[in-house]
Design an enzyme around this catalytic site. Structure first.
Site, PDB file in Angstrom:
ATOM      1  N   LYS A 140       0.800  -1.264   0.119  1.00  0.00           N
ATOM      2  CA  LYS A 140       0.273   0.175  -0.032  1.00  0.00           C
ATOM      3  C   LYS A 140       0.911   1.175   0.015  1.00  0.00           C
ATOM      4  O   LYS A 140       1.803   1.389   0.813  1.00  0.00           O
ATOM      5  CB  LYS A 140      -1.017  -0.099   1.112  1.00  0.00           C
ATOM      6  CG  LYS A 140      -1.626   1.193   1.263  1.00  0.00           C
ATOM      7  CD  LYS A 140      -2.725   1.209   2.461  1.00  0.00           C
ATOM      8  CE  LYS A 140      -3.493   2.341   2.555  1.00  0.00           C
ATOM      9  NZ  LYS A 140      -4.715   2.532   3.510  1.00  0.00           N
ATOM     10  N   LYS A 152      -2.157  -1.470  -3.770  1.00  0.00           N
ATOM     11  CA  LYS A 152      -3.046  -0.215  -3.861  1.00  0.00           C
ATOM     12  C   LYS A 152      -2.330   1.128  -3.770  1.00  0.00           C
ATOM     13  O   LYS A 152      -1.357   1.025  -2.898  1.00  0.00           O
ATOM     14  CB  LYS A 152      -3.999  -0.182  -2.422  1.00  0.00           C
ATOM     15  CG  LYS A 152      -4.777   0.788  -2.081  1.00  0.00           C
ATOM     16  CD  LYS A 152      -5.487   0.528  -0.854  1.00  0.00           C
ATOM     17  CE  LYS A 152      -6.140   2.100  -0.574  1.00  0.00           C
ATOM     18  NZ  LYS A 152      -6.585   2.039   0.789  1.00  0.00           N
TER      19      LYS A 152
HETATM   20  C1  PBG Z   1      -7.341   3.333   5.495  1.00  0.00           C
HETATM   21  C2  PBG Z   1      -7.665   3.376   4.068  1.00  0.00           C
HETATM   22  C3  PBG Z   1      -7.545   4.414   3.099  1.00  0.00           C
HETATM   23  C4  PBG Z   1      -8.199   3.631   1.847  1.00  0.00           C
HETATM   24  C5  PBG Z   1      -8.643   2.695   2.053  1.00  0.00           C
HETATM   25  N1  PBG Z   1      -8.328   2.083   3.670  1.00  0.00           N
HETATM   26  C6  PBG Z   1      -6.978   5.623   3.225  1.00  0.00           C
HETATM   27  C7  PBG Z   1      -5.675   6.035   3.510  1.00  0.00           C
HETATM   28  O1  PBG Z   1      -4.948   4.918   3.780  1.00  0.00           O
HETATM   29  O2  PBG Z   1      -5.292   7.119   3.497  1.00  0.00           O
HETATM   30  C8  PBG Z   1      -8.394   4.524   0.486  1.00  0.00           C
HETATM   31  C9  PBG Z   1      -9.433   3.850  -0.243  1.00  0.00           C
HETATM   32  C10 PBG Z   1      -9.412   4.594  -1.424  1.00  0.00           C
HETATM   33  O3  PBG Z   1      -8.747   5.783  -1.929  1.00  0.00           O
HETATM   34  O4  PBG Z   1     -10.392   4.142  -2.254  1.00  0.00           O
HETATM   35  N2  PBG Z   1      -6.305   3.659   5.892  1.00  0.00           N
END
Ligand code: PBG
Length: 324
Positions: A195, A248
């Site tokens: 991520k 992601k």
């Molecule tokens: C929680 C999380 C996030 C997303 C999914 N889980 C935001 C972040 O890490 O700031 C983003 C999902 C999206 O942008 O569709 N940490």
């Protein structure tokens, strides 16, 4: 052999021919639909930063889940919101919290639908970071223990899959051990393994009310410039007991998906995040691109790169298109 013996256009000559030789297909079985749930009843409020997405309450989300089942989509991924935020994010493991209620409601109404839950503290902490603070830094190991409490609470409410998205080191192992210790060995873990600290989460942070109150997430989420580290993150999460791993965002990270799938033969998920979703929404609204064509091309590219599972806010539309 070369031209004119070989003419690649022969295999593009008709729709039927193209269908026959097509290598990659997006299928309804690949889709996961993310949903947002907050306290209350009778709610279905449009999310201003994410056109076409809504905040549901634990009762109305059940009707939404029924529609998802009706469309043949195998799974939903739940995100919770709360106004009772504190430094620890303690509402995250409240057995009566909106996510826990939604899990119970959905599993009672739609037992065959897989319920996945996002496990992260950012929507529950008053500072908006994904773990607990020690001064200005995020404490890794203490955060893992709290994340494990949150994951356990979701699993006890009936979640099929918990999906840690915080990027603390070692959290998959701590969660796995806790599930084992509490007699829940069959709950799967889909880790947000690779991520990245991405600008493409912007619209989501409005939706989940989870923006950090200071700083950014670069000390725990990955640097977009790196790919070797994605290999390490995935290897570690698998060792610690993850069943599926995720990349992601997806669209700007197709090389990461490809590389990981070449190396690790495990179910790979790609998160087609909120910024990717809203880029298409905006371009379509401006009359610049065809909605169906651009969505399907984008998701097909993710599958071609090697993903098995597509987490996308377009899931319901895609399922409808695949029927017609
Ligand atoms: C929680 C999380 C996030 C997303 C999914 N889980 C935001 C972040 O890490 O700031 C983003 C999902 C999206 O942008 O569709 N940490």
């Amino acid at each position: 052999m070369s031209f004119p013996m070989i003419r690649p256009r022969r295999l593009r000559s008709s729709g039927t021919m193209r269908r026959l030789v097509r290598e990659t297909a997006v299928q309804v079985d690949d889709l996961v639909y993310p949903l947002f749930v907050k306290q209350g009843s009778g709610l279905k409020e449009p999310i201003s930063t994410m056109t076409g997405c809504f905040h549901f309450s634990p009762d109305t989300i059940v009707d939404e889940a029924r529609q998802v089942v009706e469309l043949g989509i195998p799974a939903v991924l739940l995100f919770g919101l709360t106004h009772e935020k504190d430094p620890q994010g303690s509402q995250a493991w409240n057995d009566q919290g909106p996510v826990q209620q939604a899990i119970r409601g959905i599993k009672a109404a739609c037992p065959e639908l897989l319920v996945m839950t996002d496990v992260c503290l950012c929507a529950y902490t008053d500072h908006g970071h994904c773990g607990v603070l020690n001064g200005q830094t995020i404490e890794n190991d203490v955060s893992c223990d709290l994340l494990a409490k949150m994951a356990l609470s979701h699993a006890q409410a009936g979640a099929d899959v918990v999906a840690p998205s915080d990027m603390m080191d070692g959290r998959v192992g701590v969660i796995r051990k806790s599930l084992e210790a509490h007699g829940l060995p069959d709950v799967a873990i889909m880790s947000y393994a690779a991520k990245y600290a991405s600008a493409f989460y912007g619209p989501f942070r409005g939706a989940a009310e989870s923006s950090p109150s200071f700083g950014d997430r670069k000390a725990y989420q990955m640097d977009p410039a790196n790919s070797d580290q994605a290999m390490l993150e995935v290897a570690l999460d698998l060792e610690e007991g993850a069943d599926m791993v995720m990349v992601k965002p997806a669209l700007a990270y197709l090389d990461i998906i490809y590389k990981l799938k070449q190396e690790f033969k495990v179910p790979m998920a790609a998160y087609n995040v909120s910024g990717e979703y809203m880029m298409i929404q905006a371009a379509v609204e401006a009359g610049l691109m065809d909605r169906r064509e651009s969505v399907m091309e984008m998701l097909t590219a993710m599958k071609r790169a090697g993903t098995d599972i597509l987490i996308t806010y377009f899931a319901k539309e895609v399922a409808t298109w695949l029927r017609s």
